[in-house]
Design a protein around this motif. Structure first.
Motif, PDB file in Angstrom:
ATOM      1  N   ASP A  10       3.172  -2.686 -11.853  1.00  0.00           N
ATOM      2  CA  ASP A  10       1.895  -3.327 -11.534  1.00  0.00           C
ATOM      3  C   ASP A  10       0.911  -2.391 -10.825  1.00  0.00           C
ATOM      4  O   ASP A  10      -0.198  -2.803 -10.500  1.00  0.00           O
ATOM      5  CB  ASP A  10       2.130  -4.552 -10.655  1.00  0.00           C
ATOM      6  CG  ASP A  10       2.734  -4.200  -9.295  1.00  0.00           C
ATOM      7  OD1 ASP A  10       3.219  -3.073  -9.123  1.00  0.00           O
ATOM      8  OD2 ASP A  10       2.734  -5.070  -8.392  1.00  0.00           O
ATOM      9  N   SER A  11       1.307  -1.124 -10.589  1.00  0.00           N
ATOM     10  CA  SER A  11       0.496  -0.265  -9.725  1.00  0.00           C
ATOM     11  C   SER A  11      -0.861   0.105 -10.311  1.00  0.00           C
ATOM     12  O   SER A  11      -1.892  -0.028  -9.649  1.00  0.00           O
ATOM     13  CB  SER A  11       1.267   1.019  -9.383  1.00  0.00           C
ATOM     14  OG  SER A  11       2.365   0.762  -8.543  1.00  0.00           O
ATOM     15  N   VAL A  12      -0.874   0.584 -11.547  1.00  0.00           N
ATOM     16  CA  VAL A  12      -2.122   1.087 -12.127  1.00  0.00           C
ATOM     17  C   VAL A  12      -3.125  -0.050 -12.325  1.00  0.00           C
ATOM     18  O   VAL A  12      -4.287   0.041 -11.893  1.00  0.00           O
ATOM     19  CB  VAL A  12      -1.841   1.826 -13.446  1.00  0.00           C
ATOM     20  CG1 VAL A  12      -3.157   2.213 -14.119  1.00  0.00           C
ATOM     21  CG2 VAL A  12      -1.001   3.081 -13.182  1.00  0.00           C
ATOM     22  N   ALA A  13      -2.688  -1.133 -12.949  1.00  0.00           N
ATOM     23  CA  ALA A  13      -3.599  -2.248 -13.202  1.00  0.00           C
ATOM     24  C   ALA A  13      -3.985  -2.944 -11.899  1.00  0.00           C
ATOM     25  O   ALA A  13      -5.144  -3.328 -11.707  1.00  0.00           O
ATOM     26  CB  ALA A  13      -2.957  -3.250 -14.169  1.00  0.00           C
ATOM     27  N   GLY A  14      -3.013  -3.104 -10.986  1.00  0.00           N
ATOM     28  CA  GLY A  14      -3.320  -3.758  -9.713  1.00  0.00           C
ATOM     29  C   GLY A  14      -4.316  -2.965  -8.889  1.00  0.00           C
ATOM     30  O   GLY A  14      -5.227  -3.538  -8.279  1.00  0.00           O
ATOM     31  N   LEU A  15      -4.141  -1.654  -8.866  1.00  0.00           N
ATOM     32  CA  LEU A  15      -5.082  -0.799  -8.146  1.00  0.00           C
ATOM     33  C   LEU A  15      -6.474  -0.908  -8.764  1.00  0.00           C
ATOM     34  O   LEU A  15      -7.482  -1.003  -8.046  1.00  0.00           O
ATOM     35  CB  LEU A  15      -4.595   0.647  -8.179  1.00  0.00           C
ATOM     36  CG  LEU A  15      -5.479   1.680  -7.498  1.00  0.00           C
ATOM     37  CD1 LEU A  15      -5.639   1.380  -6.016  1.00  0.00           C
ATOM     38  CD2 LEU A  15      -4.892   3.089  -7.696  1.00  0.00           C
ATOM     39  N   ALA A  16      -6.551  -0.912 -10.091  1.00  0.00           N
ATOM     40  CA  ALA A  16      -7.845  -0.995 -10.761  1.00  0.00           C
ATOM     41  C   ALA A  16      -8.560  -2.306 -10.431  1.00  0.00           C
ATOM     42  O   ALA A  16      -9.779  -2.324 -10.204  1.00  0.00           O
ATOM     43  CB  ALA A  16      -7.656  -0.858 -12.273  1.00  0.00           C
ATOM     44  N   ARG A  17      -7.805  -3.407 -10.397  1.00  0.00           N
ATOM     45  CA  ARG A  17      -8.432  -4.691 -10.076  1.00  0.00           C
ATOM     46  C   ARG A  17      -8.977  -4.692  -8.647  1.00  0.00           C
ATOM     47  O   ARG A  17     -10.106  -5.116  -8.395  1.00  0.00           O
ATOM     48  CB  ARG A  17      -7.427  -5.830 -10.262  1.00  0.00           C
ATOM     49  CG  ARG A  17      -7.265  -6.293 -11.697  1.00  0.00           C
ATOM     50  CD  ARG A  17      -6.538  -7.621 -11.767  1.00  0.00           C
ATOM     51  NE  ARG A  17      -5.203  -7.549 -11.196  1.00  0.00           N
ATOM     52  CZ  ARG A  17      -4.129  -7.124 -11.873  1.00  0.00           C
ATOM     53  NH1 ARG A  17      -4.253  -6.739 -13.128  1.00  0.00           N
ATOM     54  NH2 ARG A  17      -2.949  -7.095 -11.290  1.00  0.00           N
ATOM     55  N   PHE A  38     -13.131  -3.637  -3.846  1.00  0.00           N
ATOM     56  CA  PHE A  38     -13.093  -2.927  -2.566  1.00  0.00           C
ATOM     57  C   PHE A  38     -13.099  -1.427  -2.799  1.00  0.00           C
ATOM     58  O   PHE A  38     -12.568  -0.955  -3.812  1.00  0.00           O
ATOM     59  CB  PHE A  38     -11.788  -3.240  -1.804  1.00  0.00           C
ATOM     60  CG  PHE A  38     -11.533  -4.670  -1.490  1.00  0.00           C
ATOM     61  CD1 PHE A  38     -12.048  -5.255  -0.334  1.00  0.00           C
ATOM     62  CD2 PHE A  38     -10.754  -5.451  -2.323  1.00  0.00           C
ATOM     63  CE1 PHE A  38     -11.792  -6.581  -0.022  1.00  0.00           C
ATOM     64  CE2 PHE A  38     -10.480  -6.777  -2.026  1.00  0.00           C
ATOM     65  CZ  PHE A  38     -11.013  -7.346  -0.875  1.00  0.00           C
ATOM     66  N   PRO A  39     -13.609  -0.657  -1.850  1.00  0.00           N
ATOM     67  CA  PRO A  39     -13.273   0.761  -1.853  1.00  0.00           C
ATOM     68  C   PRO A  39     -11.769   0.878  -1.593  1.00  0.00           C
ATOM     69  O   PRO A  39     -11.242   0.196  -0.705  1.00  0.00           O
ATOM     70  CB  PRO A  39     -14.070   1.337  -0.675  1.00  0.00           C
ATOM     71  CG  PRO A  39     -15.148   0.328  -0.414  1.00  0.00           C
ATOM     72  CD  PRO A  39     -14.543  -1.009  -0.763  1.00  0.00           C
ATOM     73  N   VAL A  40     -11.067   1.705  -2.369  1.00  0.00           N
ATOM     74  CA  VAL A  40      -9.622   1.846  -2.202  1.00  0.00           C
ATOM     75  C   VAL A  40      -9.279   3.299  -1.889  1.00  0.00           C
ATOM     76  O   VAL A  40      -9.791   4.234  -2.511  1.00  0.00           O
ATOM     77  CB  VAL A  40      -8.843   1.361  -3.441  1.00  0.00           C
ATOM     78  CG1 VAL A  40      -8.995  -0.142  -3.611  1.00  0.00           C
ATOM     79  CG2 VAL A  40      -9.293   2.088  -4.698  1.00  0.00           C
ATOM     80  N   LEU A  41      -8.393   3.460  -0.907  1.00  0.00           N
ATOM     81  CA  LEU A  41      -7.960   4.779  -0.472  1.00  0.00           C
ATOM     82  C   LEU A  41      -6.455   4.893  -0.616  1.00  0.00           C
ATOM     83  O   LEU A  41      -5.730   3.929  -0.366  1.00  0.00           O
ATOM     84  CB  LEU A  41      -8.308   5.015   1.001  1.00  0.00           C
ATOM     85  CG  LEU A  41      -9.756   4.852   1.457  1.00  0.00           C
ATOM     86  CD1 LEU A  41      -9.841   5.007   2.971  1.00  0.00           C
ATOM     87  CD2 LEU A  41     -10.630   5.893   0.780  1.00  0.00           C
ATOM     88  N   GLY A  42      -5.978   6.075  -0.989  1.00  0.00           N
ATOM     89  CA  GLY A  42      -4.565   6.382  -0.897  1.00  0.00           C
ATOM     90  C   GLY A  42      -4.340   7.169   0.382  1.00  0.00           C
ATOM     91  O   GLY A  42      -5.170   8.005   0.745  1.00  0.00           O
ATOM     92  N   LEU A  43      -3.254   6.888   1.083  1.00  0.00           N
ATOM     93  CA  LEU A  43      -2.932   7.602   2.315  1.00  0.00           C
ATOM     94  C   LEU A  43      -1.463   7.984   2.241  1.00  0.00           C
ATOM     95  O   LEU A  43      -0.587   7.130   2.348  1.00  0.00           O
ATOM     96  CB  LEU A  43      -3.199   6.726   3.535  1.00  0.00           C
ATOM     97  CG  LEU A  43      -2.915   7.361   4.907  1.00  0.00           C
ATOM     98  CD1 LEU A  43      -3.854   8.537   5.164  1.00  0.00           C
ATOM     99  CD2 LEU A  43      -3.048   6.328   6.018  1.00  0.00           C
ATOM    100  N   SER A  44      -1.196   9.270   2.056  1.00  0.00           N
ATOM    101  CA  SER A  44       0.160   9.680   1.709  1.00  0.00           C
ATOM    102  C   SER A  44       0.680  10.825   2.556  1.00  0.00           C
ATOM    103  O   SER A  44      -0.085  11.686   3.014  1.00  0.00           O
ATOM    104  CB  SER A  44       0.194  10.105   0.235  1.00  0.00           C
ATOM    105  OG  SER A  44       1.496  10.524  -0.142  1.00  0.00           O
ATOM    106  N   HIS A  45       2.007  10.862   2.709  1.00  0.00           N
ATOM    107  CA  HIS A  45       2.671  12.019   3.303  1.00  0.00           C
ATOM    108  C   HIS A  45       2.610  13.233   2.398  1.00  0.00           C
ATOM    109  O   HIS A  45       2.806  14.363   2.861  1.00  0.00           O
ATOM    110  CB  HIS A  45       4.141  11.690   3.561  1.00  0.00           C
ATOM    111  CG  HIS A  45       4.364  10.913   4.813  1.00  0.00           C
ATOM    112  ND1 HIS A  45       5.594  10.408   5.162  1.00  0.00           N
ATOM    113  CD2 HIS A  45       3.521  10.562   5.816  1.00  0.00           C
ATOM    114  CE1 HIS A  45       5.507   9.781   6.316  1.00  0.00           C
ATOM    115  NE2 HIS A  45       4.257   9.851   6.721  1.00  0.00           N
ATOM    116  N   ALA A  46       2.380  13.031   1.108  1.00  0.00           N
ATOM    117  CA  ALA A  46       2.339  14.152   0.168  1.00  0.00           C
ATOM    118  C   ALA A  46       1.229  15.120   0.550  1.00  0.00           C
ATOM    119  O   ALA A  46       0.149  14.719   0.980  1.00  0.00           O
ATOM    120  CB  ALA A  46       2.123  13.635  -1.254  1.00  0.00           C
TER     121      ALA A  46
END
Length: 233
Positions: A111-118, A123-131
């Protein structure tokens, strides 16, 4: 635009929440063993996966405690790969190198790709990662994750749950922390976000860190679809 509870910006943990980190590493370890004629059985792979996770978590903890200077995820992943290789008797440097880069080739949850797109449509969406910055770039491309902005803990030279990592997201959001929602499959991550003043949403994943009885997060969902519906209500 704001959603339920006055949320203006949504921030996502990436490893484990948006991509199947454990599954990807499990596959990479099995492939490395098989390529070198080693035992690629399930029990062996699980034991070596625990070695990997133990090293990464231990080194991040040491950095947080100040007993090790900051090293980014590429350095620590290389160390983890070498530790796994030592335990498994792997000596092929090309195979060890591929294993060290496995964290840049992780598949998204269904569900990640489609859920993120929706959610990104509202909303503005940010990724916050240890990578690390480089790893995050390659991981996002591999998994097809499309952020408005992706932030690496490398910019804070720290690892979550250090407050300065969450501050990266709040500063980028440009609004009060209580209007920024942190989404993660790890209760420890959400506790850190709460301490930084952020709102929180737990999304269940197979390898996540489940909330304890004392945890009180703003939302709990079984999927990004369920979270999207809750934020729309």
């Amino acid at each position: 635009m704001s959603g339920a509870g006055g949320i203006e910006v949504v921030v996502f943990d990436v490893l484990g929440t948006m991509v199947d980190e454990s599954g990807g590493l499990r596959t990479a370890i099995g492939e490395a063993l098989a390529a070198c004629g080693g035992d690629a059985g399930e029990e062996t792979v699980e034991r070596l996966l625990a070695v990997w996770h133990g090293h990464v978590e231990g080194e991040q903890r040491r950095i947080g405690e100040g007993s090790r200077t900051y090293a980014n995820s590429e350095v620590i992943d290389r160390e983890a790969a070498e530790r796994v290789a030592d335990r498994a008797g792997l000596t092929d440097q090309a195979a060890i190198g591929r294993l060290a880069g496995a964290g840049q080739c992780l598949s998204p949850w269904p569900d990640s790709v489609a859920g993120l797109a929706r959610l990104a449509g509202r909303f503005p969406v940010l990724g916050l990662s240890h990578a690390s910055r480089t790893s995050l770039l390659r991981l996002n491309a591999y998994a097809g994750l499309r952020w408005h902005q992706a932030l690496s803990a490398e910019d804070a030279r720290a690892y979550k749950p250090a407050a300065e990592v969450y501050r990266l997201a709040v500063d980028a959001a440009g609004c009060p922390a209580e209007r920024v929602l942190m989404v993660a499959a790890h209760a420890w991550d959400l506790r850190g976000a709460q301490a930084a003043g952020m709102r929180t949403a737990f999304v269940r994943r197979p390898a996540g860190d489940a909330p304890g009885s004392a945890d009180s997060f703003d939302w709990r969902a079984e999927s990004l679809d369920e979270l999207d519906a809750a934020l729309t209500a």
